[in-house]
Structure formats: structure tokens, C-alpha cells
Design an enzyme around this catalytic site. Structure first.
Site, short mmCIF file in Angstrom:
data_model
loop_
_atom_site.label_atom_id
_atom_site.label_comp_id
_atom_site.label_asym_id
_atom_site.label_seq_id
_atom_site.Cartn_x
_atom_site.Cartn_y
_atom_site.Cartn_z
CG ASP A 92 0.20 -5.12 1.62
OD1 ASP A 92 -0.68 -4.11 1.97
OD2 ASP A 92 1.48 -5.12 1.94
CD GLN A 137 -2.83 -0.57 2.31
OE1 GLN A 137 -3.12 -1.42 3.19
NE2 GLN A 137 -3.78 0.69 2.44
CG HIS A 138 0.36 3.52 2.59
ND1 HIS A 138 -1.03 4.02 2.49
CD2 HIS A 138 0.48 2.71 3.44
CE1 HIS A 138 -1.61 3.37 3.68
NE2 HIS A 138 -0.53 2.56 4.31
#
Length: 495
Positions: free
Chosen positions: A248, A85-86
Site C-alpha cells: 500500500d 504490507q507484511h
């Protein structure tokens, strides 16, 4: 064998990419593959990756999984992608990557995040406006950082993608994202499920960033079909459908069957996560709880601790112990480690919220300073952080009959018992420890079927629990663990 329905699940993580071949008819995982990624580390907490490595690892892991499963890639009906992520991937007008991807674990953008948080009105302002409190790992501060540190790169931005969006784009040529991964960007409102475009205009009034946003699609919608050239390159069926995919944690939720209320997933990896499905966006007043969207159509309130197997590993290396010797020592020490308490905040900490904290050992005396107590104290200390987070989720109305454990730490029976006792809840492992790759493959089956096959029915068939791993709390242990946890809370309060 004629009625096999084969799907490929990919999990592109920080350490590497995993691939998994699932037969959605029998629910069996037929083969696995893996390939490593390297990290670009720089001063001030810079953590980046070359996106080209992801594509190489994707290819290698896929070919390995197909060979390992002994199946023909032409039989693959769909692909699902899980991504860390991110992370920020920037493309120009020609869809060329502009610079290495800045990752979730990058803390170089902390000053930019602080300024954006102040603009939003602090933690309470961020919660009110977005439904999450932006943190340095989120994507939004990476955009401001790029504008300030790399203006010439910034001026060429045509597309802003997350890691899993980038892989979907490589597979299909489309620029899109789904609500789960989008909710970790920091410029997305998790209640209304819309981009917060005015926050992007605050970063750049020209409107460049808004026009670079990917299209949002629903979890059950496929992105499209794989491009013929990529299908040939990977050795798979050119008619394969590419699922919406997700972050994830969102894919790990599907891969542990955590798609309706009542289940909690706990991941014991280098960092620790605890999350549960929610049908409504009930945003916790606690800044540490991230009320992300799920990649199955609901929400996924989540907490993340920064220190888990990295801390236990550090103690193991310090004492030169292998895993078995370490576990043996943990069992030799009593619950509470005779008063030795470790605050394992080696990376600072997110839950409890102590970003500038360091680790410490407390309560040492001439009699209790033993290897066994040190080993026990680090396992307890990291698990107490997860208990702290679970209490925040429970305070927000989440209930659970059991905890599904994944991640490296879940393989230890000793650690499973400690988790069961500290949480006072039965824990059980899923048979497939690669939960994110499995979740991605299950989601691919759901998307490919036009969502006729309910996701719940697919999870029922494909997510198998390991009965041998089921661990129940022991009443006497629970009471002793509670005392040790209260001592930990007192130590944390002094920070």
C-alpha cells in the site's frame, strides 16, 4: 468517449477494500467502490483476517466501482492490486489457504522477532545484512511463530504469499511478487534485491520455506491475464492484464506522483507514514528508517509512526466532540498549547523507537488545563512524531520542495497548517484521497502498455493536486512550532 482506456485499481487494506475505475486517457477517476473487512483479534496482540473476506470485498467493491462509473466491465484493460504490507498468507499444495492471514499490526510474534534479531546480530547486524531492521510486524517472525505454534500447518506449507501476492494469485493462478512488497518481508535484501534464503534455512533447515517463495518480477511486468472464471465472476474483460501491484505504501507513492526525487508523501491515517523516492539504496544508519524498494523501479525510504488519528480520535471521544468542534478548539489554543505537551504513544511507538511506551500529558498547570489545549496538544504531539521521522529522512539526504498529504487527517485545513508550520514546508493534498487504489490503476496502465507509456507521463496526467488545499508555512508559526517541538524532544529524551 471512444478513446477511453479504463483500468481498475484495488486497495486491500486492514479496514476494507477500495476499488477505483481510472480513465488513463483523460486521467479522470470515473467511479469508486468499497467493502469492509472484519478483524480477528486475540490475546497477546493477535491480529488476523480471513482471506475469504478479502475476495468477497474485492468482488463487491469492484462491482460497485463499475456501477458507480457507469462503465461496462468488458472495457477494463488492466487491474492493479495494492495490499497491506507484511501480512502472511500460507497455501498448501492444492493452493488452499492453510490458516487466517497474520497482519502487519499483529504483535503476537514479538518474542520470535526478538530471537531472529539476536540471530542477525541486533539492529546493526540486521541493517548490514538486509538493509532494514526487522520488526514484529514484518513477515519473517510470523513464519517462525507458525513453525512453533502450528507445526502441522507449517509442515503443509507449499507457498508463502503477501496479501497483494495472494490476490494476484486468485486473479491469475500465478505465484509471484515484486520488489516493493517483498522488501517488507524481513527475508529480502533491499540492496541486492534478492531473497535471503539462509535466514529462511535458519528458521527451517529442511529447505521447505525457500521452495515456497514466489517468483520475483519487475514493477513494469504484468503477472499475466485474469483467469476466465474470475473475469466472469467479477464481470470484467477476460483479456484484462493483471499488473505486478505492490504494498500500500508503494502504490500510495505512485498515486501521489512520488516516483522521482523531490517529493515527500505524508499519510495522516490511523498510523502515520512519511516516504520519498530514492534512485539508489542509500540505507540510513537509523534503524527507524525502512529503506524499502519502490513498486516503480527504485527505492522508497519510509518511516511509520503508530499513533495518529487513533490518538486524536481518542481525545475527541473523551471530550465528546464532533470533528468540527474539535478543529475549532484546536484553533482556539495557541501554538505549543500553553505548555501542554502530549506524548501520544497509546500503541507504543516505532518513531521515536519506544515500543513499550505509553501515552502521557505533561506540563499541566491550573491555568493551562483546558479542552482547547488538550485538543491542540494531541494534534501537535502526533505531528511532532512525523517531524522526528522527516528529520531522519532528511539526515539521510532526502530533499523536498513540498509534502503531498493523504489520509483522513489531510482533510482538515487546521491540521494542514500545523503540518506546514512544524515541517517548515509547503503542503498540498492530492485530489484523489484513495492514493493506493489510484496508484494501482496507474501501474496497471503502465504494465498493460508494455511500459511504452512512461510511468512519469501517466502520473503527470492522472495524479491531480488540489490547489485549494495548498498550505504554506507562516514564519512566525514556524518559530513557535520549533520551540514546542524542542520541548517535545526533551520530554521524549526522558523516556
Amino acid at each position: 468517449m471512444a478513446n477511453q482506456q479504463l483500468f481498475l485499481g484495488i486497495d486491500c487494506g486492514t479496514q476494507g477494500t477500495k476499488a477505483l475505475v481510472l480513465d488513463a486517457t483523460s486521467g479522470q477517476v470515473l467511479g469508486l467502490g468499497a467493502a469492509a473487512h472484519s478483524m480477528i483479534s486475540g490475546p497477546n496482540g493477535c491480529r488476523e483476517q480471513d482471506t475469504g473476506e478479502w475476495l468477497e470485498a474485492f468482488t463487491q467493491a469492484t462491482r460497485q466501482a463499475l456501477a458507480n462509473a457507469g462503465v461496462d466491465g468488458q472495457a477494463i484493460l488492466g487491474i492493479g492490486v495494492s495490499g497491506q504490507q507484511h501480512g502472511l498468507v500460507l497455501l498448501d499444495e492444492q493452493d488452499q489457504v492453510l490458516r487466517p492471514a497474520k497482519l502487519w499490526c499483529d504483535t503476537e510474534t514479538t518474542p520470535e522477532n526478538d530471537r531472529l534479531l539476536a540471530h542477525l546480530g541486533g539492529e546493526s547486524g540486521s541493517l548490514a545484512r538486509l538493509g532494514v531492521v526487522i520488526a514484529p510486524g514484518y513477515t519473517v517472525s510470523k513464519l517462525l511463530w507458525t513453525r512453533e505454534q502450528h507445526p502441522q500447518v507449517f509442515n503443509r506449507i507449499a507457498r508463502i504469499l503477501l496479501p497483494h501476492d495472494f490476490l494476484n494469485h486468485w486473479l491469475t493462478g500465478r505465484h509471484c511478487t515484486e520488489y516493493g512488497d517483498a522488501s517488507g518481508t524481513g527475508y529480502f535484501n533491499v540492496r541486492t534485491r534478492q531473497w535471503d534464503e539462509s535466514l529462511l534455512s535458519h528458521i527451517d533447515p529442511s529447505g521447505r520455506l525457500q521452495s515456497a517463495l514466489p517468483e520475483l518480477i519487475e514493477a513494469h511486468q504484468p503477472v499475466g491475464r485474469i483467469l476466465p472464471a474470475i473475469a466472469a465472476h467479477l464481470g470484467i474483460n477476460p483479456d484484462a492484464v493483471v499488473a505486478s501491484g505492490g504494498g500500500d505504501n508503494m502504490m500510495g507513492a505512485i498515486g501521489t506522483g512520488n516516483i522521482q526525487p523531490g517529493v515527500i508523501t505524508m499519510s495522516l491515517g490511523s498510523s502515520g507514514t512519511v516516504y520519498a523516492y530514492a534512485a539508489e539504496p542509500v540505507v540510513s544508519p537509523q534503524p527507524s528508517v525502512a529503506t524499502f524498494c519502490s513498486s516503480s523501479g527504485g527505492w522508497l525510504p519510509l518511516i511509520c509512526t503508530m499513533n495518529l488519528t487513533n490518538a486524536t480520535g481518542a481525545v475527541r471521544e473523551l471530550l465528546a466532540l464532533d470533528i468540527d468542534a474539535f478543529n475549532t478548539l484546536v484553533t482556539e489554543a495557541p501554538i505549543g498549547a500553553e505548555g501542554v505537551c502530549m506524548l501520544p504513544f497509546l500503541n507504543g511507538e516505532r518513531v521515536p523507537a519506544l515500543p513499550h511506551a505509553t501515552g502521557s500529558l505533561l506540563g499541566l498547570t491550573t491555568t493551562n488545563l483546558t479542552r482547547a489545549n488538550l485538543c491542540r496538544a494531541v494534534v501537535e504531539g502526533t505531528t511532532f512524531g512525523l517531524r522526528y521521522g522527516l528529520d531522519l529522512l532528511r539526515a539521510n539526504g532526502l530533499q523536498a520542495q513540498s509534502i503531498r498529504l493523504i489520509g483522513g487527517g489531510s482533510k482538515s485545513p487546521v491540521w494542514r497548517q500545523i503540518v506546514a508550520d512544524i515541517m517548515d514546508t509547503t503542503v498540498i493534498c492530492t485530489e484523489q484521497s484513495e492514493a493506493a487504489a489510484l496508484g494501482a490503476a496507474i501501474q496497471a496502465a503502465w504494465c498493460q502498455s508494455g511500459a511504452q507509456h512512461g510511468l512519469a507521463e501517466l502520473c503527470e496526467r492522472c495524479v491531480k493536486l488540489d490547489p485549494a488545499s495548498e498550505t504554506r508555512p507562516v514564519a512566525a508559526h514556524v518559530a513557535a512550532s520549533q520551540q514546542a517541538y524542542e520541548r517535545y524532544r526533551q520530554h521524549v529524551a526522558t523516556l
